[in-house]
Design an enzyme around this catalytic site. Structure first.
Site, PDB file in Angstrom:
ATOM      1  N   GLY A 145       0.580  -4.936   0.832  1.00 19.19           N
ATOM      2  CA  GLY A 145      -0.571  -4.991  -0.081  1.00 19.19           C
ATOM      3  C   GLY A 145      -0.253  -5.714  -1.385  1.00 19.19           C
ATOM      4  O   GLY A 145      -1.163  -6.242  -2.037  1.00 19.19           O
ATOM      5  N   GLU A 162       4.140  -4.975   7.463  1.00 20.96           N
ATOM      6  CA  GLU A 162       3.306  -3.973   8.139  1.00 20.96           C
ATOM      7  C   GLU A 162       3.738  -3.679   9.572  1.00 20.96           C
ATOM      8  O   GLU A 162       3.784  -2.522   9.989  1.00 20.96           O
ATOM      9  CB  GLU A 162       1.826  -4.406   8.122  1.00 20.96           C
ATOM     10  CG  GLU A 162       1.153  -4.261   6.773  1.00 20.96           C
ATOM     11  CD  GLU A 162       1.331  -5.473   5.873  1.00 20.96           C
ATOM     12  OE1 GLU A 162       2.183  -6.354   6.169  1.00 20.96           O
ATOM     13  OE2 GLU A 162       0.598  -5.560   4.868  1.00 20.96           O
ATOM     14  N   ALA A 207       0.872  -1.170   0.000  1.00 20.98           N
ATOM     15  CA  ALA A 207       0.000   0.000   0.000  1.00 20.98           C
ATOM     16  C   ALA A 207       0.909   1.220   0.000  1.00 20.98           C
ATOM     17  O   ALA A 207       2.060   1.157   0.440  1.00 20.98           O
ATOM     18  CB  ALA A 207      -0.879  -0.020   1.244  1.00 20.98           C
ATOM     19  N   GLU A 237      -0.634  -9.262  -0.597  1.00 25.69           N
ATOM     20  CA  GLU A 237      -2.084  -9.482  -0.407  1.00 25.69           C
ATOM     21  C   GLU A 237      -2.806  -9.516  -1.758  1.00 25.69           C
ATOM     22  O   GLU A 237      -3.718 -10.327  -1.963  1.00 25.69           O
ATOM     23  CB  GLU A 237      -2.647  -8.377   0.493  1.00 25.69           C
ATOM     24  CG  GLU A 237      -2.161  -8.512   1.933  1.00 25.69           C
ATOM     25  CD  GLU A 237      -2.475  -7.295   2.798  1.00 25.69           C
ATOM     26  OE1 GLU A 237      -2.193  -6.155   2.353  1.00 25.69           O
ATOM     27  OE2 GLU A 237      -3.004  -7.465   3.906  1.00 25.69           O
TER      28      GLU A 237
END
Ligand code: COA
Length: 260
Positions: free
Chosen positions: A111, A134, A66, A114
């Protein structure tokens, strides 16, 4: 179909979607998430698209996570909204009813990992690197990492990666089952297309129902999942594809499926 942050190229039924922010290692900012949402809807609705390959632009990254710049400004409620909205896009990708393959061509972190895990199959170039960093940023995964990673590699391995934030290479990802194949980086897209064409040569209804049975079945008890499988098995018995597939075998020829 044109997007600010994605390249979409459709060739003979296979859509290649490239996240295209190579200067930021294809990090998922809000625009990428919005573009992915629109692209998934368009590709799902397009009958000319039979399967999707997802990759990242440039030689270094699939998706490096992200966008940390976006995350830096979020508060409690918009943080939750960002997670829910990203999860919805990844769920839509996973349930679009067409096979989706991640061709992981470099960093797949946070992300990015993911996003790859929301794809049905992951293959990696030798230069791929995976991780859920993270916790090093003081945040938790928000786009499904705590849920899909244990479902793919098991709870212990998932917690090892999630809690330590260790980065693993393609061979280790292969060893733990996070990817199913590792190929030389310069052959990744050709291998991804070859695998997708192998899948698309099979009975389309059978492929779609198999995807659905595996996805839904994992949320069920074994007994419920087996009932779902039996229903799919009965349903395909009503298709022309089944008649064609069985007849072609008996006639010692290749099947010509029409997806009916
Ligand atoms: N969000 C925003 N920008 C990112 C990013 C991310 N997740 N990952 C990389 N970038 C940007 C960098 O800030 C840099 O931008 P700049 O040139 O404007 O400074 C550019 O992409 C190139 O990255 P850089 O760090 O210089 O490359 P590197 O080869 O030295 O390191 C990584 C590569 C992947 C190890 C490193 O970029 C990194 O750790 N990224 C963050 C990974 C992460 O924690 N992701 C999870 C987020 S929840």
């Amino acid at each position: 179909m044109t997007y600010q942050t994605l390249l979409v190229d459709v060739k003979d039924g296979v859509a290649t979607v490239t996240v295209n922010r190579p200067d930021k290692l294809n990090a998922l900012n809000d625009q990428v998430v919005a573009d992915l949402r629109a692209a998934v809807a368009a590709l799902k609705a397009d009958p000319a698209v039979k399967g999707v390959i997802l990759t990242g632009a440039g030689p270094k990254a699939f998706v490096a996570g992200a966008d940390i710049g976006d995350l830096a400004t979020q508060g409690v409620l918009d943080g939750r909204e960002r997670a829910l909205s990203g999860q919805a896009v990844l769920n839509a990708l996973e349930t679009m009813g067409k096979p989706v393959l991640a061709a992981v061509n470099g960093f797949a972190l946070g992300g990015g990992c993911e996003l790859a895990m929301a794809c049905h199959i992951r293959i990696a170039g030798e230069n791929a690197k995976f991780g859920q960093p993270e916790v090093t940023l003081g945040i938790t995964p928000g786009y499904g990492g705590t849920q899909r990673l244990p479902r793919i590699v098991g709870k212990g391995r998932a917690l090892h990666l999630l809690l330590s934030a260790e980065r693993i290479d393609a061979q280790e990802a292969l060893r733990i089952g996070l990817v199913t194949k590792v190929v030389p980086a310069d052959q990744l897209m050709a291998e991804a297309e070859k695998l997708m064409r192998t899948i698309l040569a099979n009975g389309p209804v059978a492929v779609a129902l198999t995807l659905e049975a595996v996805h839904q079945g994992l949320e069920m008890t074994l007994a419920e999942g087996l009932r779902l499988e039996a229903n799919a098995f009965g349903l395909v018995a009503s298709t022309q594809d089944m008649k064609e597939g069985l007849t072609a075998f008996l006639e010692k020829r290749a099947a010509r499926f029409e997806g009916k």
